[in-house]
Design a protein around this motif. Structure first.
Motif, PDB file in Angstrom:
ATOM      1  N   SER A 112      37.935  33.617  44.804  1.00  0.00           N
ATOM      2  CA  SER A 112      38.316  35.017  44.951  1.00  0.00           C
ATOM      3  C   SER A 112      37.454  35.647  46.028  1.00  0.00           C
ATOM      4  O   SER A 112      36.285  35.290  46.194  1.00  0.00           O
ATOM      5  N   THR A 113      38.009  36.602  46.765  1.00  0.00           N
ATOM      6  CA  THR A 113      37.224  37.337  47.755  1.00  0.00           C
ATOM      7  C   THR A 113      36.634  38.606  47.159  1.00  0.00           C
ATOM      8  O   THR A 113      35.932  39.340  47.853  1.00  0.00           O
ATOM      9  N   LEU A 114      36.929  38.881  45.897  1.00  0.00           N
ATOM     10  CA  LEU A 114      36.358  40.025  45.191  1.00  0.00           C
ATOM     11  C   LEU A 114      35.382  39.521  44.132  1.00  0.00           C
ATOM     12  O   LEU A 114      35.263  38.316  43.904  1.00  0.00           O
ATOM     13  N   SER A 115      34.732  40.439  43.473  1.00  0.00           N
ATOM     14  CA  SER A 115      33.791  40.059  42.417  1.00  0.00           C
ATOM     15  C   SER A 115      34.503  39.661  41.131  1.00  0.00           C
ATOM     16  O   SER A 115      33.872  39.155  40.202  1.00  0.00           O
ATOM     17  N   GLN A 141      44.796  40.328  43.916  1.00  0.00           N
ATOM     18  CA  GLN A 141      44.915  39.729  45.237  1.00  0.00           C
ATOM     19  C   GLN A 141      45.943  38.603  45.254  1.00  0.00           C
ATOM     20  O   GLN A 141      46.176  37.939  44.254  1.00  0.00           O
ATOM     21  N   TYR A 164      45.723  42.740  49.094  1.00  0.00           N
ATOM     22  CA  TYR A 164      45.256  43.423  47.889  1.00  0.00           C
ATOM     23  C   TYR A 164      46.286  44.495  47.515  1.00  0.00           C
ATOM     24  O   TYR A 164      46.363  45.543  48.163  1.00  0.00           O
ATOM     25  N   ARG A 216      40.941  49.401  45.498  1.00  0.00           N
ATOM     26  CA  ARG A 216      39.668  48.737  45.256  1.00  0.00           C
ATOM     27  C   ARG A 216      38.546  49.756  45.405  1.00  0.00           C
ATOM     28  O   ARG A 216      38.789  50.914  45.733  1.00  0.00           O
ATOM     29  N   TYR A 217      37.337  49.309  45.219  1.00  0.00           N
ATOM     30  CA  TYR A 217      36.196  50.218  45.307  1.00  0.00           C
ATOM     31  C   TYR A 217      36.124  50.851  46.700  1.00  0.00           C
ATOM     32  O   TYR A 217      36.058  50.150  47.717  1.00  0.00           O
TER      33      TYR A 217
END
Length: 209
Positions: free
Chosen positions: A68-71, A76, A102, A106-107
Motif C-alpha cells: 500500500s502507498t498509504l499507512s 486505493q 485514490y 485523504r489526510y
C-alpha cells in the motif's frame, strides 16, 4: 471498542515458469480488498512482474501488511509493473512503474487524486563491492507536483570484519535538496563488539524534498 475481524482467501500457483499469486479479503463490515500478481520470465535474461490491487475506501484491517502507498490497506486502486534485464551475472537494470488512484478523501486532501511513478535503476554486485544508481520521477495530482530524484550508493568489503559505503541523493521539486554521506560497519573481538560510525551532510529546505 468492540469485536472486529477479517476473512480471506489467498493463492499461489506455478505454471511452468510463470508464478501467480494473490488474495481476496472481506472485513466484518462487508468491505473488500483484492490483490493479484504475476511473475513472468520473458527470456533467460529478462524477468517481468505485474501487481494489481483494489482496496475499498472503508476496508479495515489494522494489522494488514499487503502492499500500500498509504499507512492503511484501504482507499486505493493501483497497478505496479517491474521489468528486470540482467545482461551480466553481476549487473542488472530494473524499470519500475506505478499508477495509484485514490477514490476517496485523504489526510489534507479533500478530493480524489492519483500518483504516477517511474524509475530506472542500475545495480551491480561483485565479491568485494556493490552498488546502484537510480533515477526516478513521481507526479502527484492533488498539488500538480513533479518530483525528480537521483540516488546512488557504493559499498565496499574492506575485510571480513569491515565494510564501508558511500551514498548520495539529489531531489528536485519546487526547490531542490541533496545529501551525501558515508557509513562504516566494523567488528572487533570475534564480533563481541560492533561499531557503526557514519556521517551525512544534507541541505533540504522544503518539506517536499
Amino acid at each position: 471498542d468492540g469485536v472486529w475481524g477479517n476473512c480471506s482467501f489467498d493463492y499461489y500457483a506455478v505454471l511452468g515458469n510463470v508464478r501467480l499469486f494473490g488474495e481476496m479479503a472481506l472485513d466484518f463490515g462487508g468491505s473488500g480488498a483484492l490483490l493479484a500478481g504475476i511473475i513472468l520470465p520473458l527470456g533467460p535474461k529478462v524477468e517481468s512482474a505485474l501487481l494489481l490491487r483494489s482496496y475499498s475506501k472503508s476496508y479495515i484491517a489494522p494489522h494488514a501488511s499487503a502492499y500500500s502507498t498509504l499507512s492503511t490497506v484501504s482507499n486505493q486502486m493501483g497497478v505496479v509493473a517491474d521489468l528486470k534485464y540482467t545482461p551480466l551475472k553481476w549487473s542488472g537494470i530494473i524499470y519500475y512503474g506505478e499508477y495509484v488512484y485514490y477514490p476517496w478523501v485523504r489526510y489534507n486532501i479533500d478530493h480524489t487524486s492519483y500518483m504516477v511513478k517511474n524509475s530506472l535503476k542500475w545495480e551491480w554486485e561483485r565479491e568485494m563491492w556493490s552498488g546502484y544508481l537510480s533515477l526516478a520521477h513521481t507526479y502527484y495530482s492533488h498539488n500538480a507536483l513533479h518530483k525528480c530524484y537521483v540516488r546512488s550508493k557504493l559499498s565496499f568489503k574492506l575485510s571480513e570484519k569491515t565494510r564501508a559505503a558511500i551514498h548520495g541523493a539529489f531531489v528536485s521539486t519546487v526547490g531542490s535538496g541533496y545529501e551525501i554521506g558515508t557509513d562504516w560497519k566494523m567488528k572487533f573481538f570475534d564480533g563481541i563488539l560492533a561499531l557503526s560510525p557514519g556521517i551525512v551532510l544534507f541541505n533540504c529546505k522544503d518539506w517536499n524534498n
